[in-house]
Motif scaffolding. Structure first.
Motif, PDB file in Angstrom:
ATOM      1  N   GLY A   1       3.538  11.940  18.011  1.00 43.62           N
ATOM      2  CA  GLY A   1       4.225  11.336  16.769  1.00 43.62           C
ATOM      3  C   GLY A   1       4.632   9.998  16.901  1.00 43.62           C
ATOM      4  O   GLY A   1       5.474   9.791  17.766  1.00 43.62           O
ATOM      5  N   PHE A   2       3.945   9.121  16.128  1.00 43.91           N
ATOM      6  CA  PHE A   2       4.321   7.666  16.491  1.00 43.91           C
ATOM      7  C   PHE A   2       4.062   6.796  15.089  1.00 43.91           C
ATOM      8  O   PHE A   2       3.267   6.300  14.812  1.00 43.91           O
ATOM      9  CB  PHE A   2       3.541   7.030  17.446  1.00 43.91           C
ATOM     10  N   THR A   3       5.255   7.067  14.254  1.00 45.32           N
ATOM     11  CA  THR A   3       5.030   6.104  13.206  1.00 45.32           C
ATOM     12  C   THR A   3       6.280   5.026  13.249  1.00 45.32           C
ATOM     13  O   THR A   3       7.526   5.675  12.748  1.00 45.32           O
ATOM     14  CB  THR A   3       5.420   6.956  11.719  1.00 45.32           C
ATOM     15  N   PRO A   4       6.303   4.092  13.986  1.00 40.45           N
ATOM     16  CA  PRO A   4       7.458   3.236  14.249  1.00 40.45           C
ATOM     17  C   PRO A   4       8.373   2.823  13.226  1.00 40.45           C
ATOM     18  O   PRO A   4       7.749   2.070  12.239  1.00 40.45           O
ATOM     19  CB  PRO A   4       6.770   2.273  15.060  1.00 40.45           C
ATOM     20  N   LEU A   5       9.611   3.214  13.369  1.00 44.15           N
ATOM     21  CA  LEU A   5      10.455   2.759  12.257  1.00 44.15           C
ATOM     22  C   LEU A   5      11.876   2.323  12.654  1.00 44.15           C
ATOM     23  O   LEU A   5      12.383   3.319  13.415  1.00 44.15           O
ATOM     24  CB  LEU A   5      10.801   3.809  11.075  1.00 44.15           C
TER      25      LEU A   5
ATOM     26  N   GLY B   1       0.119   3.671   4.684  1.00 44.56           N
ATOM     27  CA  GLY B   1       0.274   2.314   4.151  1.00 44.56           C
ATOM     28  C   GLY B   1       0.113   1.111   5.286  1.00 44.56           C
ATOM     29  O   GLY B   1      -0.823   0.237   5.203  1.00 44.56           O
ATOM     30  N   MET B   2       0.892   1.426   6.504  1.00 39.41           N
ATOM     31  CA  MET B   2       0.467   0.518   7.709  1.00 39.41           C
ATOM     32  C   MET B   2      -0.858   0.645   8.254  1.00 39.41           C
ATOM     33  O   MET B   2      -1.515  -0.375   8.847  1.00 39.41           O
ATOM     34  CB  MET B   2       1.686   1.262   8.842  1.00 39.41           C
ATOM     35  N   MET B   3      -1.256   1.951   8.277  1.00 38.07           N
ATOM     36  CA  MET B   3      -2.728   2.221   8.895  1.00 38.07           C
ATOM     37  C   MET B   3      -3.847   1.210   8.196  1.00 38.07           C
ATOM     38  O   MET B   3      -4.403   0.557   8.730  1.00 38.07           O
ATOM     39  CB  MET B   3      -3.189   3.646   8.740  1.00 38.07           C
ATOM     40  N   LEU B   4      -3.578   1.420   6.794  1.00 33.20           N
ATOM     41  CA  LEU B   4      -4.640   0.547   5.817  1.00 33.20           C
ATOM     42  C   LEU B   4      -4.557  -0.865   6.064  1.00 33.20           C
ATOM     43  O   LEU B   4      -5.348  -1.725   6.239  1.00 33.20           O
ATOM     44  CB  LEU B   4      -4.276   0.654   4.403  1.00 33.20           C
TER      45      LEU B   4
ATOM     46  N   GLY C   1       7.307  -1.390  11.478  1.00 30.86           N
ATOM     47  CA  GLY C   1       6.017  -0.344  11.801  1.00 30.86           C
ATOM     48  C   GLY C   1       4.857  -0.955  11.916  1.00 30.86           C
ATOM     49  O   GLY C   1       4.031  -0.805  12.962  1.00 30.86           O
ATOM     50  N   ALA C   2       4.710  -1.832  11.031  1.00 29.96           N
ATOM     51  CA  ALA C   2       2.947  -2.637  10.833  1.00 29.96           C
ATOM     52  C   ALA C   2       2.880  -3.525  12.110  1.00 29.96           C
ATOM     53  O   ALA C   2       1.829  -3.616  12.757  1.00 29.96           O
ATOM     54  CB  ALA C   2       2.921  -3.374   9.643  1.00 29.96           C
TER      55      ALA C   2
ATOM     56  N   PHE D   1       0.603  -1.264  -0.021  1.00 30.19           N
ATOM     57  CA  PHE D   1      -0.001  -0.008   0.039  1.00 30.19           C
ATOM     58  C   PHE D   1       0.806   1.366   0.130  1.00 30.19           C
ATOM     59  O   PHE D   1       0.600   2.254  -0.708  1.00 30.19           O
ATOM     60  CB  PHE D   1      -0.939  -0.014   1.184  1.00 30.19           C
ATOM     61  N   THR D   2       1.905   1.069   0.526  1.00 32.58           N
ATOM     62  CA  THR D   2       3.071   2.236   0.660  1.00 32.58           C
ATOM     63  C   THR D   2       3.240   2.667  -0.759  1.00 32.58           C
ATOM     64  O   THR D   2       3.433   3.746  -1.209  1.00 32.58           O
ATOM     65  CB  THR D   2       4.214   1.827   1.417  1.00 32.58           C
ATOM     66  N   ARG D   3       3.552   1.621  -1.534  1.00 29.01           N
ATOM     67  CA  ARG D   3       4.031   1.709  -2.783  1.00 29.01           C
ATOM     68  C   ARG D   3       3.110   2.475  -3.712  1.00 29.01           C
ATOM     69  O   ARG D   3       3.281   3.329  -4.609  1.00 29.01           O
ATOM     70  CB  ARG D   3       4.732   0.423  -3.326  1.00 29.01           C
ATOM     71  N   GLU D   4       1.750   1.631  -3.504  1.00 30.84           N
ATOM     72  CA  GLU D   4       0.673   1.990  -4.265  1.00 30.84           C
ATOM     73  C   GLU D   4       0.231   3.406  -4.094  1.00 30.84           C
ATOM     74  O   GLU D   4       0.291   4.091  -5.281  1.00 30.84           O
ATOM     75  CB  GLU D   4      -0.426   1.142  -4.023  1.00 30.84           C
ATOM     76  N   LEU D   5       0.292   3.889  -2.955  1.00 29.54           N
ATOM     77  CA  LEU D   5       0.084   5.463  -2.657  1.00 29.54           C
ATOM     78  C   LEU D   5       1.246   6.383  -3.322  1.00 29.54           C
ATOM     79  O   LEU D   5       0.973   7.320  -3.698  1.00 29.54           O
ATOM     80  CB  LEU D   5      -0.114   5.512  -1.267  1.00 29.54           C
TER      81      LEU D   5
END
Length: 452
Positions: A410-414, A132-135, A441-442, A21-25
């Motif tokens: 802010g919490f987009t875990p990477l 993408g992670m959210m979806l 992250g997912a 989804f990250t790449r598609e977006l």
């Protein structure tokens, strides 16, 4: 039914979908040029929103879509929690991105190519990786029919890169009921790792920086006025010259460093891990310890002002009556009025300082059950890691949600390579994110919604 431990196949699907989804977006050009003219908006945000809606409906969800204006859709899904009396958690991201000049890039900025384990593209870290992670996360919860401990609201905003005028700002003003009962939110630019030398073991340890505070922002203009005239005639009231003097005066001003509570918490945390102390008289000497977060942290030590665009004149042999420069100001808590007063003094009597858009500064609790859940989720995926708070020099849609009493983080875990200079990737050339970091992250986000 509460959220159970995923099976191996479910976990693989979650991670694979986050990357896909990250790449598609990224391949959907959602460039936001920051104008109020709908003719410049393009169809990207609508296309991205339609893609997200289709993915949500595919697993039986029926998202709510509110379009603030043609081409500015905002999407929402609420999953009821087991305990409806608990404050809900908003998990939000934005679909738009800043422009990318393809000639400057080593790859097509909208191709989402993978090189050396990195997904390249505009939005890779800001913030289509999180979207993408959210979806992937909400689809996993819908497929498995599992109920989170508390209400979850997934929000996909438009227009964040232009201050959220048609996104979070509009939604908060017109549809606050979407966030009824919510008390906390998570979004971008936090939860990523830097690598530090641990004094106890002598080995490297990853510290994840959770964004608990944000500087305020003021976007506006320096507007110089003068006497219009023929280009062949001497003119001591040329507004372009007046504007240039104002720009130089502001650029040469040295804003004093100031230690805020959030920055001190970060500095003290790094010192506890490394044993390396910091000097109150020279706060910037400690910045090399911050690794890939250095630029973000540097921006939180003082107020800042940058000139970003110029607009003057209409013909080569005519002196105009007005000249303008766009400015991007970021201020520490409580500094909004004093910063404007200072800029007016530096600009001079013939140059007006105009703030068109102001965003408040934020400072969320650094100790809370949600922070504890973030810590447990990160430690489960990266044993031995540390978690530290920090202040973001930029701004997020959390500013608007705060108007509803929602504390934002802010919490987009990477999990990032030690040598990756992370902060400059935001709005930068060759923006990229590690594939493994998106998968990581997912997994962390799934643990978080189970834990919180």
């Amino acid at each position: 039914m509460s959220i159970a431990e995923p099976t191996a196949d479910e976990l693989t699907t979650l991670q694979d979908e986050a990357v896909r989804f990250t790449r598609e977006l990224i391949r959907i050009d959602t460039t936001n040029f920051g104008t109020g003219d709908p003719a410049t908006w393009g169809k990207g945000e609508t296309e991205a929103a339609e893609h997200a809606v289709a993915l949500l409906r595919e697993v039986g969800l029926e998202p709510v879509v509110h379009e603030s204006a043609p081409g500015r859709p905002n999407i929402f899904v609420r999953l009821p929690g087991e305990d409806r009396k608990r404050g809900g958690l908003v998990i939000h991201g934005h679909l738009d991105v800043v422009p990318a000049n393809a000639e400057d890039w080593s790859v097509d900025p909208f191709a989402a190519e993978i090189h050396d384990g990195m997904i390249y593209g505009r939005g890779a870290v800001d913030m289509k990786d999180m979207v993408g992670m959210m979806l992937a996360l909400v689809r996993h919860l819908a497929r498995t029919g599992q109920q989170p401990p508390r209400d979850l609201v997934f929000a996909f905003f438009a227009d964040e890169e232009a201050g959220g005028v048609y996104g979070s700002r509009w939604v908060v003003a017109h549809h606050p009921e979407l966030f009824e009962g919510c008390t906390e939110s998570i979004s971008e630019v936090g939860g990523y790792s830097i690598t530090l030398p641990e004094k106890a073991s002598g080995e490297d340890v990853r510290a994840y920086l959770v964004q608990t505070a944000e500087k305020g922002l003021a976007w506006g203009r320096l507007r110089a006025t003068g006497r219009a005239g023929h280009g062949s005639v001497p003119n001591d009231e040329n507004p372009i010259v007046r504007l240039a003097r104002a720009i130089v005066a502001i650029d040469e001003h040295e804003f004093p460093d100031e230690m805020t509570a959030a920055v001190q918490a970060l500095y003290d945390g790094v010192t506890e891990i490394t044993g390396v102390g910091w000097d109150e008289e020279d706060l910037r000497a400690f910045l090399p310890m911050m690794g890939g977060a250095r630029q973000f942290v540097s921006g939180t030590l003082a107020d800042t002002t940058n000139v970003t665009m110029l607009d003057a004149g209409y013909k080569g042999n005519v002196v105009p009556q007005v000249a303008e420069a766009s400015i991007d100001c970021r201020f520490l808590p409580g500094h909004q009025d004093s910063l404007k007063q200072l800029l007016e003094e530096l600009a001079g009597e013939h140059v007006e300082v105009i703030f068109d858009h102001v965003g408040i500064s934020l400072d969320a609790p650094r100790q809370s059950p949600l922070i504890d859940a973030m810590t447990r989720s990160l430690e489960a995926e990266d044993p031995g890691c540390r978690v530290l708070p920090y202040c973001l020099s930029a701004g997020t849609d959390n500013k608007q949600l705060k108007e509803l009493g929602i504390d934002g983080y802010g919490f987009t875990p990477l999990q990032l390579p030690a040598d990756l200079d992370f902060a400059p990737l935001f709005h930068g050339v060759d923006e990229r994110v590690p594939v493994d970091a998106v998968r990581f992250g997912a997994r962390v986000l799934l643990r978080l919604v189970r834990e919180s």
